[in-house]
Write a protein that holds these residues in place. Structure first.
Motif, PDB file in Angstrom:
ATOM      1  N   LYS A  16      89.875  52.048 -47.379  1.00 39.00           N
ATOM      2  CA  LYS A  16      90.167  52.937 -46.243  1.00 39.00           C
ATOM      3  C   LYS A  16      90.424  54.365 -46.731  1.00 39.00           C
ATOM      4  CE  LYS A  16      90.831  53.629 -41.884  1.00 39.00           C
ATOM      5  NZ  LYS A  16      89.705  53.628 -40.979  1.00 39.00           N
ATOM      6  N   ILE A  17      91.159  54.485 -47.806  1.00 37.70           N
ATOM      7  CA  ILE A  17      91.437  55.813 -48.361  1.00 37.70           C
ATOM      8  C   ILE A  17      90.150  56.459 -48.850  1.00 37.70           C
ATOM      9  CG2 ILE A  17      92.551  57.008 -50.293  1.00 37.70           C
ATOM     10  CD1 ILE A  17      94.913  55.015 -49.872  1.00 37.70           C
ATOM     11  N   LEU A  18      89.315  55.702 -49.558  1.00 33.18           N
ATOM     12  CA  LEU A  18      88.049  56.252 -50.046  1.00 33.18           C
ATOM     13  C   LEU A  18      87.165  56.682 -48.878  1.00 33.18           C
ATOM     14  CD1 LEU A  18      86.278  56.953 -52.444  1.00 33.18           C
ATOM     15  CD2 LEU A  18      85.390  54.601 -52.373  1.00 33.18           C
ATOM     16  N   GLU A  19      87.129  55.884 -47.826  1.00 27.45           N
ATOM     17  CA  GLU A  19      86.347  56.232 -46.644  1.00 27.45           C
ATOM     18  C   GLU A  19      86.831  57.551 -46.038  1.00 27.45           C
ATOM     19  OE1 GLU A  19      85.606  54.483 -42.157  1.00 27.45           O
ATOM     20  OE2 GLU A  19      86.103  53.077 -43.752  1.00 27.45           O
ATOM     21  N   ARG A  20      88.131  57.716 -45.931  1.00 30.00           N
ATOM     22  CA  ARG A  20      88.672  58.972 -45.374  1.00 30.00           C
ATOM     23  C   ARG A  20      88.366  60.162 -46.276  1.00 30.00           C
ATOM     24  NH1 ARG A  20      93.927  58.264 -41.722  1.00 30.00           N
ATOM     25  NH2 ARG A  20      93.123  56.540 -40.511  1.00 30.00           N
ATOM     26  N   LEU A  21      88.415  59.951 -47.581  1.00 26.32           N
ATOM     27  CA  LEU A  21      88.087  61.032 -48.511  1.00 26.32           C
ATOM     28  C   LEU A  21      86.611  61.405 -48.416  1.00 26.32           C
ATOM     29  CD1 LEU A  21      90.208  59.952 -51.599  1.00 26.32           C
ATOM     30  CD2 LEU A  21      90.597  61.938 -50.122  1.00 26.32           C
ATOM     31  N   ILE A  22      85.750  60.405 -48.227  1.00 21.53           N
ATOM     32  CA  ILE A  22      84.328  60.682 -48.054  1.00 21.53           C
ATOM     33  C   ILE A  22      84.109  61.490 -46.775  1.00 21.53           C
ATOM     34  CG2 ILE A  22      82.077  59.624 -47.548  1.00 21.53           C
ATOM     35  CD1 ILE A  22      82.921  57.354 -49.503  1.00 21.53           C
ATOM     36  N   ASP A  23      84.768  61.083 -45.688  1.00 19.68           N
ATOM     37  CA  ASP A  23      84.665  61.840 -44.437  1.00 19.68           C
ATOM     38  C   ASP A  23      85.128  63.280 -44.639  1.00 19.68           C
ATOM     39  OD1 ASP A  23      83.745  59.584 -43.118  1.00 19.68           O
ATOM     40  OD2 ASP A  23      85.687  59.108 -42.204  1.00 19.68           O
ATOM     41  N   TYR A  24      86.246  63.426 -45.332  1.00 16.77           N
ATOM     42  CA  TYR A  24      86.791  64.764 -45.610  1.00 16.77           C
ATOM     43  C   TYR A  24      85.787  65.594 -46.406  1.00 16.77           C
ATOM     44  CZ  TYR A  24      89.686  68.433 -47.633  1.00 16.77           C
ATOM     45  OH  TYR A  24      90.177  69.647 -48.033  1.00 16.77           O
ATOM     46  N   LEU A  77      71.927  52.191 -49.685  1.00 15.55           N
ATOM     47  CA  LEU A  77      71.733  53.341 -48.799  1.00 15.55           C
ATOM     48  C   LEU A  77      72.089  52.965 -47.361  1.00 15.55           C
ATOM     49  CD1 LEU A  77      70.831  56.220 -48.226  1.00 15.55           C
ATOM     50  CD2 LEU A  77      68.469  55.363 -48.101  1.00 15.55           C
ATOM     51  N   ALA A  78      71.625  51.813 -46.905  1.00  7.41           N
ATOM     52  CA  ALA A  78      71.934  51.369 -45.542  1.00  7.41           C
ATOM     53  C   ALA A  78      73.444  51.205 -45.359  1.00  7.41           C
ATOM     54  CB  ALA A  78      71.217  50.057 -45.244  1.00  7.41           C
ATOM     55  N   TYR A  79      74.106  50.655 -46.362  1.00  4.73           N
ATOM     56  CA  TYR A  79      75.558  50.474 -46.301  1.00  4.73           C
ATOM     57  C   TYR A  79      76.271  51.827 -46.199  1.00  4.73           C
ATOM     58  CZ  TYR A  79      80.318  49.609 -47.890  1.00  4.73           C
ATOM     59  OH  TYR A  79      81.680  49.594 -48.000  1.00  4.73           O
ATOM     60  N   LEU A  80      75.878  52.781 -47.035  1.00  6.04           N
ATOM     61  CA  LEU A  80      76.515  54.099 -47.018  1.00  6.04           C
ATOM     62  C   LEU A  80      76.251  54.827 -45.703  1.00  6.04           C
ATOM     63  CD1 LEU A  80      75.749  55.165 -50.688  1.00  6.04           C
ATOM     64  CD2 LEU A  80      78.002  54.660 -49.724  1.00  6.04           C
ATOM     65  N   MET A  81      75.063  54.650 -45.181  1.00  4.88           N
ATOM     66  CA  MET A  81      74.739  55.270 -43.891  1.00  4.88           C
ATOM     67  C   MET A  81      75.625  54.687 -42.792  1.00  4.88           C
ATOM     68  SD  MET A  81      70.570  55.465 -44.117  1.00  4.88           S
ATOM     69  CE  MET A  81      70.384  56.043 -42.422  1.00  4.88           C
ATOM     70  N   GLU A  82      75.783  53.371 -42.797  1.00  2.86           N
ATOM     71  CA  GLU A  82      76.633  52.718 -41.797  1.00  2.86           C
ATOM     72  C   GLU A  82      78.083  53.167 -41.946  1.00  2.86           C
ATOM     73  OE1 GLU A  82      78.293  48.285 -40.719  1.00  2.86           O
ATOM     74  OE2 GLU A  82      76.385  48.451 -41.753  1.00  2.86           O
ATOM     75  N   GLN A 117      79.253  55.892 -43.038  1.00  2.00           N
ATOM     76  CA  GLN A 117      79.472  57.281 -42.627  1.00  2.00           C
ATOM     77  C   GLN A 117      78.865  57.613 -41.255  1.00  2.00           C
ATOM     78  OE1 GLN A 117      78.757  60.219 -45.633  1.00  2.00           O
ATOM     79  NE2 GLN A 117      79.590  58.934 -47.250  1.00  2.00           N
ATOM     80  N   GLY A 118      78.312  56.612 -40.609  1.00  2.00           N
ATOM     81  CA  GLY A 118      77.749  56.840 -39.278  1.00  2.00           C
ATOM     82  C   GLY A 118      76.537  57.754 -39.283  1.00  2.00           C
ATOM     83  N   LEU A 119      75.703  57.640 -40.304  1.00  2.00           N
ATOM     84  CA  LEU A 119      74.529  58.510 -40.420  1.00  2.00           C
ATOM     85  C   LEU A 119      73.292  57.850 -39.821  1.00  2.00           C
ATOM     86  CD1 LEU A 119      75.008  59.677 -44.127  1.00  2.00           C
ATOM     87  CD2 LEU A 119      75.600  60.932 -42.048  1.00  2.00           C
ATOM     88  N   LYS A 120      72.392  58.698 -39.333  1.00  2.00           N
ATOM     89  CA  LYS A 120      71.100  58.241 -38.822  1.00  2.00           C
ATOM     90  C   LYS A 120      70.035  58.590 -39.863  1.00  2.00           C
ATOM     91  CE  LYS A 120      72.273  59.034 -33.976  1.00  2.00           C
ATOM     92  NZ  LYS A 120      73.594  59.631 -34.033  1.00  2.00           N
ATOM     93  N   GLN A 121      68.870  58.014 -39.704  1.00  2.00           N
ATOM     94  CA  GLN A 121      67.781  58.295 -40.637  1.00  2.00           C
ATOM     95  C   GLN A 121      67.474  59.788 -40.706  1.00  2.00           C
ATOM     96  OE1 GLN A 121      64.377  55.832 -39.841  1.00  2.00           O
ATOM     97  NE2 GLN A 121      65.539  53.927 -40.047  1.00  2.00           N
ATOM     98  N   THR A 122      67.530  60.457 -39.577  1.00  2.00           N
ATOM     99  CA  THR A 122      67.222  61.891 -39.558  1.00  2.00           C
ATOM    100  C   THR A 122      68.242  62.697 -40.373  1.00  2.00           C
ATOM    101  OG1 THR A 122      68.400  62.086 -37.459  1.00  2.00           O
ATOM    102  CG2 THR A 122      66.007  61.868 -37.342  1.00  2.00           C
ATOM    103  N   ASP A 123      69.476  62.174 -40.503  1.00  2.00           N
ATOM    104  CA  ASP A 123      70.496  62.872 -41.281  1.00  2.00           C
ATOM    105  C   ASP A 123      70.139  62.942 -42.766  1.00  2.00           C
ATOM    106  OD1 ASP A 123      72.141  63.258 -39.020  1.00  2.00           O
ATOM    107  OD2 ASP A 123      73.007  61.254 -39.272  1.00  2.00           O
ATOM    108  N   LEU A 124      69.277  62.035 -43.219  1.00  2.00           N
ATOM    109  CA  LEU A 124      68.905  61.997 -44.634  1.00  2.00           C
ATOM    110  C   LEU A 124      67.466  62.451 -44.874  1.00  2.00           C
ATOM    111  CD1 LEU A 124      70.588  58.635 -45.628  1.00  2.00           C
ATOM    112  CD2 LEU A 124      71.399  60.943 -46.076  1.00  2.00           C
TER     113      LEU A 124
END
Length: 151
Positions: free
Chosen positions: A48-56, A97-102, A104-111
């Protein structure tokens, strides 16, 4: 306690010429000390902490170096725990890649910029195309992780 003080003094003496530690890194370490992950709950909190740091880090492009270093070290501790407690088959670069996209809530167009277009992202995720070294490096930079994650 006396022996602990001696060890600390010894380490300080040996480390006197080493690079100074970033103050943000130290403050993050005080809030959530970097140590081996030893339980399911500890693992959950660390994720959870790593996820928040990634978002930040995604929101703040000029992120403090201390945050980046802390994230890298925390990710390594999480990985060490997961390798011991969640043995599985090899994960492909596309699966990661699919896991990281999920995550961070990313779409294909984001990458599409990193990978050369939305259709290329789609082909990679479907396993129809392998990532090349340039794409792997771009993804590693974007997600602030080792390129080895995608290999």
């Amino acid at each position: 306690m006396n022996s602990a003080k001696k060890i600390i003094d010894l380490v300080r003496e040996e480390a006197k010429d080493s690079p100074k530690v970033n103050s943000v890194y130290l403050k993050l370490g005080e809030a959530f000390p970097l140590q081996p992950v030893t339980s399911k709950n500890h693992h959950k909190v660390a994720l959870k902490i790593l996820e928040r740091l990634i978002d930040y880090s995604n929101e703040h492009k000029n992120m403090d170096e201390g945050v980046s270093i802390y994230m890298r070290m925390l990710a390594e501790l999480i990985e060490e725990y997961e390798l011991k407690h969640f043995p599985s088959g090899k994960v492909t670069g596309a699966e990661m890649l699919a896991y990281l996209m999920e995550l961070q809530g990313l779409k294909q167009t984001d990458l599409s910029k990193e990978l050369g277009g939305q259709s290329v992202v789609s082909e990679i995720l479907k396993g129809k195309r392998e990532m090349n070294l340039k794409q792997i490096r771009a993804l590693a930079k974007r997600f602030k992780i080792s390129p080895n994650v995608f290999i």
